[in-house]
Design a protein around this motif. Structure first.
Motif, mmCIF file in Angstrom:
data_model
loop_
_atom_site.group_PDB
_atom_site.id
_atom_site.type_symbol
_atom_site.label_atom_id
_atom_site.label_comp_id
_atom_site.label_asym_id
_atom_site.label_seq_id
_atom_site.Cartn_x
_atom_site.Cartn_y
_atom_site.Cartn_z
ATOM 1 N N THR A 1 0.794 -1.056 0.057
ATOM 2 C CA THR A 1 0.028 -0.076 0.018
ATOM 3 C C THR A 1 0.968 1.365 -0.085
ATOM 4 O OG1 THR A 1 -1.810 -1.038 1.187
ATOM 5 C CG2 THR A 1 -1.885 1.415 1.184
ATOM 6 N N TYR B 1 2.573 4.782 0.175
ATOM 7 C CA TYR B 1 2.512 5.937 1.224
ATOM 8 C C TYR B 1 1.772 6.879 0.775
ATOM 9 C CZ TYR B 1 6.165 3.501 3.622
ATOM 10 O OH TYR B 1 6.812 2.877 4.568
ATOM 11 N N THR C 1 -1.301 6.471 -1.165
ATOM 12 C CA THR C 1 -2.420 6.039 -0.654
ATOM 13 C C THR C 1 -2.781 6.307 0.880
ATOM 14 O OG1 THR C 1 -2.412 4.626 -2.710
ATOM 15 C CG2 THR C 1 -4.044 4.208 -0.630
ATOM 16 N N LYS D 1 -3.169 9.897 1.593
ATOM 17 C CA LYS D 1 -4.420 10.280 0.977
ATOM 18 C C LYS D 1 -5.743 9.991 1.836
ATOM 19 C CE LYS D 1 -7.713 10.199 -2.992
ATOM 20 N NZ LYS D 1 -7.735 9.364 -4.297
ATOM 21 N N ASN D 2 -5.518 8.562 2.600
ATOM 22 C CA ASN D 2 -6.884 8.040 3.139
ATOM 23 C C ASN D 2 -6.672 8.162 4.638
ATOM 24 O OD1 ASN D 2 -8.624 7.108 1.024
ATOM 25 N ND2 ASN D 2 -6.749 5.985 0.278
ATOM 26 N N THR E 1 3.289 7.866 -12.150
ATOM 27 C CA THR E 1 2.851 7.432 -10.772
ATOM 28 C C THR E 1 3.841 7.198 -9.957
ATOM 29 O OG1 THR E 1 0.939 6.308 -11.717
ATOM 30 C CG2 THR E 1 1.812 5.265 -9.665
ATOM 31 N N LEU F 1 4.842 8.501 -6.038
ATOM 32 C CA LEU F 1 5.217 7.376 -5.262
ATOM 33 C C LEU F 1 6.328 7.748 -4.403
ATOM 34 C CD1 LEU F 1 4.124 3.934 -6.566
ATOM 35 C CD2 LEU F 1 2.840 5.398 -5.175
ATOM 36 N N ASP G 1 -9.033 -1.797 3.705
ATOM 37 C CA ASP G 1 -8.460 -0.310 3.873
ATOM 38 C C ASP G 1 -6.932 -0.221 3.564
ATOM 39 O OD1 ASP G 1 -7.487 -0.826 6.301
ATOM 40 O OD2 ASP G 1 -8.973 0.090 7.279
ATOM 41 N N GLY G 2 -6.297 -1.319 3.186
ATOM 42 C CA GLY G 2 -4.724 -1.168 2.952
ATOM 43 C C GLY G 2 -3.818 -1.150 4.139
ATOM 44 N N ALA H 1 -10.256 3.922 1.576
ATOM 45 C CA ALA H 1 -9.361 3.179 0.669
ATOM 46 C C ALA H 1 -9.574 1.660 0.602
ATOM 47 C CB ALA H 1 -7.957 3.309 1.591
#
Length: 514
Positions: free
Chosen positions: A81, A83, A85, A88-89, A139, A143, A336-337, A396
């Motif tokens: 997952t 960082y 993502t 963000k969540n 992307t 990341l 949710d990751g 997420a």
């Protein structure tokens, strides 16, 4: 050779003999019972023992029988997952906290190897993530920025250690690799030297709450402790976490190279599913370990084809001398990751769980060990809120979570509706397994390599979904929550704790003659 939860032999099994625990003389009044003898359970038990806790490890089969025996053993802070993502969540502070937890876990492994003088081929490494087209370039830059913001030492790289074309790449410092079985066995010996107890071939079948803690029912009798920790990859029984974790299988090969051009460090592409690569020296022989071709458990008609695809991918870029080992392994993706580590939802405070590690089991197993040690010993732990299994699920992973559980609901509904007659399949090939209909009754039939017929009910004993045949590992796999069974219906991996019901052999034999 040690056993594991599949037909295929992993690199880590070869040359290793099953762990032989010391005899147990006193089975009364433990402080902590840990269910599960993989890296999570043994790492946690050792930390408990070092805190003066009298601890018992219960393992349904043998140490490292499950995913620890089938991992590819990347020890990383570059997580599945990203960082970006997590930030963000969960927020940037929680992205930093996750990175710090991962770094603490890696440091625990380093410390154990050093202070216990463990000969497990541990070595420091860097990790490379590389893009192969313009979209991936964009992307990857995102990341990289998020990884640096989270406090991980990362930077752009002009090269990668693989003979694979790439456009851009990032390099992450401070990663590692090792032989996971040798490592876990060494921890187990250290745990026993502190008075810890290990019982193999002992499956947990039930738990009763009492005023002072828990009474644990097992296949070998009853044990009492103040606290119970499920380090079983996914907890047994029926729990909310079974709807928050999606089972996946990943495929791996260990190969020798004719040109001896073994790549150093850890490497990952950005395909979906991605491929991953590293080298490990085992008994004086270097092996390139490559993996990928992941899919949801039970959701492929031909699991063995994933080995063929992976081999083709490896041969495209490397001068393969021999495919020495090939195997697959199971992991659970959290909704949710982030993993679920802490109090088991719906249970009293003395029952804990660690699950949902995704593809980062070597790292999160040690995050869990540290967190659970502190929860049990001190009643509080750093990061306990971040990884709390009872947390409210943010957005997420919500789409994949709903999609997976729609499949689960479909499985349940299909049990209540009439089925169309399945086309009867004649002349099953050796090694083949099918769920067939015979006189309006479903039977799961496997024909072994000698032509023998094995027949069981296809109804998973966990939550009544229908199992599917895995022709790579010769197992019956449940697509709903990841329970797996051998051809005779015996449990290989939870959350199921009961075997598949035997089917009348005469019906299976009658079908096989059609």
């Amino acid at each position: 050779m040690i056993q594991r939860d599949g037909h295929c032999t992993s690199l880590w099994q070869n040359g290793e003999t099953a762990y032989k625990p010391a005899p147990i003389t006193d089975t009364k009044d433990f402080d902590v019972i840990v269910a599960g003898g993989g890296i999570t359970g043994i790492s946690t038990a050792l930390l408990m023992a070092e805190r003066g806790k009298r601890c018992l490890v219960l393992e349904a089969r043998e140490l490292c029988f499950g995913t620890t025996g089938g991992t590819t053993a990347h020890i990383n802070t570059l997580l599945d997952t990203p960082y970006a993502t997590i930030a963000k969540n969960f927020g940037k502070d929680n992205a930093k906290a996750t990175a710090q937890a991962a770094q603490d876990a890696l440091q625990l492994i380093r410390s154990n190897v050093s202070r216990l003088n463990i000969d497990c081929g541990f070595s420091e490494a860097d990790a490379y993530l590389f893009a192969q087209n313009g979209d991936q370039d964009k992307t990857l830059q995102q990341l990289l920025d998020a990884t640096v913001d989270a406090g991980v030492e990362a930077f752009a790289a002009n090269n990668i250690p693989l003979p694979i074309p790439f456009t851009t790449a990032m390099r992450v410092k401070g990663q590692a690799k090792f032989h996971p079985v040798k490592y876990v066995f060494a921890l187990a010996r250290a745990f026993e030297s502190l008075g810890g107890a290990i019982l193999q071939q002992t499956r947990v079948t039930g738990v009763e709450n009492n005023a002072d803690g828990v009474t644990v029912e097992t296949s070998q009798g009853r044990f009492v402790a103040k606290d119970l920790i499920y380090a079983t990859h996914i907890p047994p029984g029926v729990n909310l976490l079974h709807l928050r974790c999606v089972p996946y299988r990943s495929y791996a090969m260990a190969v020798t190279l004719s040109d001896e051009a073994y790549p150093e460090d850890l490497s990952y592409d950005m395909e979906d599913p991605y491929h991953y690569y590293r080298t490990q020296m085992v008994n004086g022989q270097p092996y390139l370990i490559a993996g990928g071709k992941d899919h949801k458990t039970g959701e492929t008609a031909n699991a063995a084809a994933h080995f063929t695809q992976l081999e083709s991918h490896i041969r495209k870029y490397f001068n393969v001398k021999e495919i020495s080992y090939k195997w697959s392994s199971q992991y659970f993706e959290p909704a949710d990751g982030l993993p679920y580590i802490g109090h088991l939802p719906g249970q009293q405070e003395h029952i804990y769980v660690a699950t949902g590690f995704g593809g980062n089991g070597m790292t999160y197993s040690n995050v869990a060990a540290i967190l659970l040690r502190d929860l049990v010993a001190k009643g509080a732990a750093q990061y306990e809120t971040l990884f709390d299994p009872n947390r409210i699920k943010p957005v997420a992973g919500f789409k994949s979570f709903i999609s997976h559980n729609a499949d689960v609901v479909k499985q349940f509904v299909s049990k209540l509706l009439p089925h169309e007659d399945l086309k009867q399949l004649a002349d099953m090939a050796p090694g083949e397994g099918k769920v067939v209909s015979y006189e309006d009754e479903k039977i799961a039939i496997h024909k072994d390599g000698k032509g023998g017929i094995h027949a069981v009910s296809p109804v998973c004993t966990h939550l009544q979904c229908e199992v599917k045949w895995n022709n790579a590992e010769l197992s019956w796999d449940c697509p709903c929550h990841g329970a797996r069974y051998d051809p005779d219906g015996n449990v290989l991996t939870g959350p199921a704790s009961m075997s598949l019901e035997a089917a009348p052999m005469e019906k299976a034999l009658e079908h096989s003659k059609k």
